[in-house]
Scaffold this motif. Structure first.
Motif, PDB file in Angstrom:
ATOM      1  N   ARG A   1       0.844  -1.213   0.075  1.00 42.27           N
ATOM      2  CA  ARG A   1       0.036   0.127  -0.189  1.00 42.27           C
ATOM      3  C   ARG A   1       0.857   1.190   0.073  1.00 42.27           C
ATOM      4  N   LEU A   2       0.715   2.092  -0.871  1.00 37.99           N
ATOM      5  CA  LEU A   2       1.448   3.296  -1.057  1.00 37.99           C
ATOM      6  C   LEU A   2       0.537   4.272  -0.448  1.00 37.99           C
ATOM      7  N   SER A   3       1.141   5.376   0.111  1.00 36.00           N
ATOM      8  CA  SER A   3       0.526   6.615   0.611  1.00 36.00           C
ATOM      9  C   SER A   3       1.048   7.937   0.060  1.00 36.00           C
ATOM     10  N   CYS A   4       0.555   8.815  -0.144  1.00 36.51           N
ATOM     11  CA  CYS A   4       0.904  10.305  -0.443  1.00 36.51           C
ATOM     12  C   CYS A   4       0.157  11.187   0.615  1.00 36.51           C
ATOM     13  N   SER A   5       1.164  11.736   1.222  1.00 37.31           N
ATOM     14  CA  SER A   5       0.473  12.833   1.849  1.00 37.31           C
ATOM     15  C   SER A   5       0.908  14.268   1.241  1.00 37.31           C
ATOM     16  N   ALA A   6      -0.036  15.096   1.478  1.00 33.47           N
ATOM     17  CA  ALA A   6      -0.147  16.367   0.768  1.00 33.47           C
ATOM     18  C   ALA A   6      -0.126  17.713   1.791  1.00 33.47           C
ATOM     19  N   SER A   7       0.548  18.631   1.573  1.00 32.90           N
ATOM     20  CA  SER A   7       0.497  19.746   2.493  1.00 32.90           C
ATOM     21  C   SER A   7       0.753  21.105   1.575  1.00 32.90           C
ATOM     22  N   GLY A   8       0.406  21.921   2.354  1.00 35.19           N
ATOM     23  CA  GLY A   8       0.613  23.356   1.601  1.00 35.19           C
ATOM     24  C   GLY A   8      -0.888  24.265   1.267  1.00 35.19           C
ATOM     25  N   ARG A   9      -1.697  23.344   0.786  1.00 34.48           N
ATOM     26  CA  ARG A   9      -2.954  23.817   0.313  1.00 34.48           C
ATOM     27  C   ARG A   9      -4.164  22.854   0.781  1.00 34.48           C
ATOM     28  N   THR A  10      -5.313  23.409   0.214  1.00 31.80           N
ATOM     29  CA  THR A  10      -6.726  22.726   0.652  1.00 31.80           C
ATOM     30  C   THR A  10      -6.570  21.399  -0.019  1.00 31.80           C
ATOM     31  N   PHE A  11      -6.242  20.164   0.520  1.00 28.37           N
ATOM     32  CA  PHE A  11      -6.066  18.794  -0.116  1.00 28.37           C
ATOM     33  C   PHE A  11      -7.519  18.693  -0.714  1.00 28.37           C
ATOM     34  N   SER A  12      -8.512  18.632  -0.157  1.00 30.38           N
ATOM     35  CA  SER A  12      -9.842  18.246  -0.792  1.00 30.38           C
ATOM     36  C   SER A  12     -10.371  19.099  -1.987  1.00 30.38           C
ATOM     37  N   ASN A  13      -9.626  20.029  -2.362  1.00 27.41           N
ATOM     38  CA  ASN A  13      -9.712  20.886  -3.602  1.00 27.41           C
ATOM     39  C   ASN A  13      -9.120  20.246  -4.818  1.00 27.41           C
ATOM     40  N   TYR A  14      -8.509  19.013  -4.678  1.00 31.26           N
ATOM     41  CA  TYR A  14      -7.515  18.505  -5.720  1.00 31.26           C
ATOM     42  C   TYR A  14      -7.763  16.982  -5.834  1.00 31.26           C
ATOM     43  N   ALA A  15      -8.034  16.790  -7.276  1.00 29.56           N
ATOM     44  CA  ALA A  15      -8.210  15.379  -7.645  1.00 29.56           C
ATOM     45  C   ALA A  15      -6.723  14.824  -7.729  1.00 29.56           C
ATOM     46  N   MET A  16      -6.714  13.694  -7.376  1.00 29.40           N
ATOM     47  CA  MET A  16      -5.483  13.223  -7.148  1.00 29.40           C
ATOM     48  C   MET A  16      -5.126  11.933  -8.030  1.00 29.40           C
ATOM     49  N   GLY A  17      -3.890  11.185  -8.255  1.00 30.22           N
ATOM     50  CA  GLY A  17      -3.595  10.104  -9.047  1.00 30.22           C
ATOM     51  C   GLY A  17      -2.384   9.775  -8.740  1.00 30.22           C
ATOM     52  N   TRP A  18      -2.040   8.446  -9.258  1.00 28.77           N
ATOM     53  CA  TRP A  18      -0.852   7.762  -9.395  1.00 28.77           C
ATOM     54  C   TRP A  18      -0.298   7.667 -10.831  1.00 28.77           C
ATOM     55  N   PHE A  19       1.099   7.582 -10.942  1.00 26.22           N
ATOM     56  CA  PHE A  19       1.592   7.349 -12.073  1.00 26.22           C
ATOM     57  C   PHE A  19       2.844   6.600 -11.809  1.00 26.22           C
ATOM     58  N   ARG A  20       3.307   5.814 -12.689  1.00 26.63           N
ATOM     59  CA  ARG A  20       4.476   4.927 -12.570  1.00 26.63           C
ATOM     60  C   ARG A  20       5.532   5.039 -13.622  1.00 26.63           C
ATOM     61  N   GLN A  21       6.915   4.654 -13.632  1.00 29.19           N
ATOM     62  CA  GLN A  21       7.958   4.896 -14.319  1.00 29.19           C
ATOM     63  C   GLN A  21       8.782   3.791 -14.301  1.00 29.19           C
ATOM     64  N   ALA A  22       8.923   2.794 -15.385  1.00 32.16           N
ATOM     65  CA  ALA A  22       9.740   1.693 -15.228  1.00 32.16           C
ATOM     66  C   ALA A  22      10.821   2.047 -15.728  1.00 32.16           C
ATOM     67  N   SER A  23      12.154   1.373 -15.318  1.00 36.99           N
ATOM     68  CA  SER A  23      13.343   1.732 -15.953  1.00 36.99           C
ATOM     69  C   SER A  23      13.349   1.752 -17.628  1.00 36.99           C
ATOM     70  N   GLY A  24      13.893   2.750 -18.043  1.00 38.22           N
ATOM     71  CA  GLY A  24      13.842   2.786 -19.609  1.00 38.22           C
ATOM     72  C   GLY A  24      12.634   3.021 -20.249  1.00 38.22           C
ATOM     73  N   LYS A  25      11.554   3.305 -19.652  1.00 33.00           N
ATOM     74  CA  LYS A  25      10.211   3.397 -20.168  1.00 33.00           C
ATOM     75  C   LYS A  25       9.731   4.792 -19.843  1.00 33.00           C
ATOM     76  N   GLU A  26       8.714   5.317 -20.470  1.00 32.52           N
ATOM     77  CA  GLU A  26       8.205   6.306 -20.263  1.00 32.52           C
ATOM     78  C   GLU A  26       6.989   6.281 -19.045  1.00 32.52           C
ATOM     79  N   ARG A  27       7.099   7.479 -18.301  1.00 30.48           N
ATOM     80  CA  ARG A  27       6.018   7.672 -17.131  1.00 30.48           C
ATOM     81  C   ARG A  27       4.676   7.318 -17.826  1.00 30.48           C
ATOM     82  N   GLU A  28       3.899   6.459 -17.038  1.00 34.32           N
ATOM     83  CA  GLU A  28       2.300   6.022 -17.355  1.00 34.32           C
ATOM     84  C   GLU A  28       1.328   6.332 -16.232  1.00 34.32           C
TER      85      GLU A  28
END
Length: 125
Positions: free
Chosen positions: A18-45
């Protein structure tokens, strides 16, 4: 908004993380959120996205049925539960957000305004 991902590590194929991502600095609930990944030698997806309320989610076909994105606005945190992991899931995972008030759909178009520092997930066969 500042984003910080954590929870990566080494896991055997078929395992879970389970990955977690904590946010700070602005009102978190105003933002849609997402996850991307990048394997070695490949583009971020794109991996997954969630609306500001958590009521809508979207997944890449490659992870659908295995990964679940969720959020806790009270804790300013978004999660990515990863089950039935495969070696091809090995990558650096990044949390991301579009500009405040934007739809999660913007993430599908790779319109990202904020990136978190990545966390490495390694799945051994």
């Amino acid at each position: 908004v500042q984003l910080q991902a954590s929870g990566g590590g080494l896991v055997q194929a078929g395992g879970s993380l389970r990955l977690s991502c904590s946010a700070s600095g602005r009102t978190f609930s105003n933002y849609a959120m997402g996850w991307f990944r990048q394997a070695s030698g490949k583009e971020r997806e794109f991996v997954a996205a969630i609306s500001w309320s958590g009521g809508s989610t979207y997944y890449a076909d490659s992870v659908k049925g295995r990964f679940t994105i969720s959020r806790d606005n009270a804790k300013n945190t978004v999660y990515l539960q990863m089950n039935s992991l495969k070696p091809e899931d090995t990558a650096v995972y990044y949390c991301a957000a579009p500009k405040s008030g934007s739809s999660w759909y913007e993430l599908l178009k790779y319109r990202v305004d904020y990136w978190g520092k990545g966390t490495l997930v390694t799945v051994s066969s």
